[in-house]
Design an enzyme around this catalytic site. Structure first.
Site, PDB file in Angstrom:
ATOM      1  N   ARG A  95       0.831  -1.216   0.000  1.00 22.59           N
ATOM      2  CA  ARG A  95       0.000   0.000   0.000  1.00 22.59           C
ATOM      3  C   ARG A  95       0.863   1.263   0.000  1.00 22.59           C
ATOM      4  O   ARG A  95       0.402   2.339  -0.294  1.00 22.59           O
ATOM      5  CB  ARG A  95      -0.959  -0.014   1.203  1.00 22.59           C
ATOM      6  CG  ARG A  95      -2.167  -0.925   0.958  1.00 22.59           C
ATOM      7  CD  ARG A  95      -3.023  -1.069   2.182  1.00 22.59           C
ATOM      8  NE  ARG A  95      -2.320  -1.812   3.224  1.00 22.59           N
ATOM      9  CZ  ARG A  95      -2.844  -2.131   4.389  1.00 22.59           C
ATOM     10  NH1 ARG A  95      -4.070  -1.761   4.680  1.00 22.59           N
ATOM     11  NH2 ARG A  95      -2.158  -2.812   5.281  1.00 22.59           N
ATOM     12  N   LYS A 191     -16.618   4.405  -1.933  1.00 24.25           N
ATOM     13  CA  LYS A 191     -16.100   4.447  -0.554  1.00 24.25           C
ATOM     14  C   LYS A 191     -15.164   5.641  -0.415  1.00 24.25           C
ATOM     15  O   LYS A 191     -14.455   5.988  -1.356  1.00 24.25           O
ATOM     16  CB  LYS A 191     -15.338   3.137  -0.298  1.00 24.25           C
ATOM     17  CG  LYS A 191     -14.641   3.051   1.036  1.00 24.25           C
ATOM     18  CD  LYS A 191     -13.907   1.720   1.175  1.00 24.25           C
ATOM     19  CE  LYS A 191     -12.439   1.830   0.829  1.00 24.25           C
ATOM     20  NZ  LYS A 191     -11.682   0.584   1.016  1.00 24.25           N
ATOM     21  N   ASP A 218     -13.002  -8.288  -2.123  1.00 24.56           N
ATOM     22  CA  ASP A 218     -11.930  -7.317  -1.889  1.00 24.56           C
ATOM     23  C   ASP A 218     -10.588  -8.018  -2.004  1.00 24.56           C
ATOM     24  O   ASP A 218     -10.515  -9.252  -1.908  1.00 24.56           O
ATOM     25  CB  ASP A 218     -12.081  -6.686  -0.503  1.00 24.56           C
ATOM     26  CG  ASP A 218     -11.620  -5.226  -0.499  1.00 24.56           C
ATOM     27  OD1 ASP A 218     -10.870  -4.832  -1.406  1.00 24.56           O
ATOM     28  OD2 ASP A 218     -11.998  -4.488   0.432  1.00 24.56           O
ATOM     29  N   THR A 223      -8.297  -3.929   8.894  1.00 24.26           N
ATOM     30  CA  THR A 223      -9.065  -3.618  10.116  1.00 24.26           C
ATOM     31  C   THR A 223     -10.508  -4.093  10.002  1.00 24.26           C
ATOM     32  O   THR A 223     -11.211  -4.155  11.006  1.00 24.26           O
ATOM     33  CB  THR A 223      -9.104  -2.097  10.343  1.00 24.26           C
ATOM     34  OG1 THR A 223      -9.825  -1.482   9.258  1.00 24.26           O
ATOM     35  CG2 THR A 223      -7.714  -1.507  10.432  1.00 24.26           C
ATOM     36  N   GLY A 225     -12.731  -2.342   8.431  1.00 33.64           N
ATOM     37  CA  GLY A 225     -13.542  -1.127   8.263  1.00 33.64           C
ATOM     38  C   GLY A 225     -14.308  -1.081   6.948  1.00 33.64           C
ATOM     39  O   GLY A 225     -15.497  -0.750   6.937  1.00 33.64           O
TER      40      GLY A 225
HETATM   41  C1  R5P Z   1      -8.491  -0.705  -0.200  1.00 34.55           C
HETATM   42  O1  R5P Z   1      -8.304  -0.035  -1.195  1.00 34.55           O
HETATM   43  C2  R5P Z   1      -8.351  -2.194  -0.177  1.00 34.55           C
HETATM   44  O2  R5P Z   1      -8.803  -2.776  -1.367  1.00 34.55           O
HETATM   45  C3  R5P Z   1      -9.078  -2.781   1.006  1.00 34.55           C
HETATM   46  O3  R5P Z   1     -10.455  -2.506   0.873  1.00 34.55           O
HETATM   47  C4  R5P Z   1      -8.587  -2.226   2.299  1.00 34.55           C
HETATM   48  O4  R5P Z   1      -7.180  -2.215   2.341  1.00 34.55           O
HETATM   49  C5  R5P Z   1      -9.122  -3.012   3.455  1.00 34.55           C
HETATM   50  O5  R5P Z   1      -8.686  -2.428   4.641  1.00 34.55           O
HETATM   51  P1  R5P Z   1      -9.617  -2.384   5.913  1.00 34.55           P
HETATM   52  O6  R5P Z   1     -10.030  -3.787   6.226  1.00 34.55           O
HETATM   53  O7  R5P Z   1      -8.720  -1.807   6.996  1.00 34.55           O
HETATM   54  O8  R5P Z   1     -10.767  -1.473   5.614  1.00 34.55           O
END
Ligand code: R5P
Length: 291
Positions: A95, A191, A218, A223, A225
């Site tokens: 990331r 989002k 995904d 987390t 979230g």
């Molecule tokens: C974001 O762009 C990724 O595709 C994931 O949605 C994200 O990294 C998930 O992170 P979290 O579980 O903390 O929301």
């Protein structure tokens, strides 16, 4: 002795074993002792091929420990084999692939130099967060996807009028590929994440999902979230059940509990990160990129 060796790191023991079996390679296991100060001492058990080694080590938490173990395995492999292919099923730091805010360090650039310096000839990753990260490498790289494996798993489930949902616009192509493999439709929500606090909000106003089983797709859950917010929104829109399909289930802290509490029926992930949700095996997909 086989012409190929799979050198398996502690973070990817099961996947490494499966991969070695698939490509008929000699399996070299590692014994790891982590000292109280955090240093890792690694001892390899087995003979390393002179021609080609495949190092398999995921970089999930503890990220820095698993990273230094990966680099150590690559370095040892290079002392013995002329070619070292590195498989990083979950690429940590992916990331941090660009400077979002001034002064931020692009850690993927650092990793690219470290992998090359340690002796890697090629790096294979599974569903890296963004392909931009691979641009930092000056050696060969390949990203393979667990999406077809995950979709085939869901295809066997008995779902009511299923619809694939991406929790954000960034995951649209992933959701599209998943839906195509299942032969169904997809949508992508809007989002918004606060870059400083990390807080997530769903900006989509309305979707037509009444009575349908949904599959939230995904690349990773950290987390939780993103999934929690998307699920709460979809439940308000009166969908039936919500399933989650992801490649990398990091599930930090109480993420799994929070996700279940938000109304998710089941989380299914790939075995790039071992855990109780990691039931979809990607060794076959990785094997295709090696041989
Ligand atoms: C974001 O762009 C990724 O595709 C994931 O949605 C994200 O990294 C998930 O992170 P979290 O579980 O903390 O929301």
């Amino acid at each position: 002795m086989s012409k190929l060796s799979v050198i398996c790191g502690k973070a990817s023991e099961d996947l490494g074993r499966k991969l070695a079996r698939k490509i008929k390679a000699n399996l070299v296991k590692s014994e790891v002792r982590v000292f109280p100060d955090g240093e890792s001492k690694i001892t390899l058990k087995g003979n390393i091929s002179k021609s080609k080694s495949i190092v398999v080590q995921s970089i999930y938490p503890p990220v820095d420990t698993n990273l230094i173990q990966a680099l150590s395995l690559i370095s040892k492999a290079k002392e013995n084999s002329s070619k070292v292919v590195v498989v990083i099923p979950y690429m940590g730091y992916a990331r941090q692939d660009r400077e979002f805010l001034p002064g931020e360090i692009v850690t993927m650039k650092v990793l690219a130099k470290l992998f090359k310096g340690a002796g890697a000839s090629k790096v294979i990753v599974v569903d890296i967060h963004s392909l931009i990260g691979l641009k930092s490498f000056t050696i060969r790289t390949e990203n393979v996807s667990a999406v077809p494996d995950l979709a085939r798993f869901f295809k066997k489930m008995s779902l009511k009028n299923p619809l694939v949902v991406s929790p954000d616009q960034g995951g649209k192509e992933r959701a599209k590929a998943f839906a195509k493999e299942m032969g169904i439709e997809f949508i992508a929500l809007q989002k918004k994440r606060d870059r400083k606090t990390g807080k997530v909000q769903i900006k989509t106003k309305q979707v037509d999902v009444i009575g349908r089983d949904l599959i939230l797709v995904d690349d990773m859950i950290s987390t939780g979230g993103s999934i929690v917010n998307a699920t709460k929104f979809l439940k308000k829109e009166k969908c039936k059940r919500v399933f989650v399909a992801c490649t990398h289930a990091l599930l930090m802290n109480d993420a799994e509990k929070k996700i279940k509490k938000s109304g998710v029926t089941k989380i299914i992930s790939a075995n790039t990160i071992p855990g109780n949700t990691s039931i979809v095996d990607v060794s076959n997909t990785i094997a295709k990129a090696i041989v």
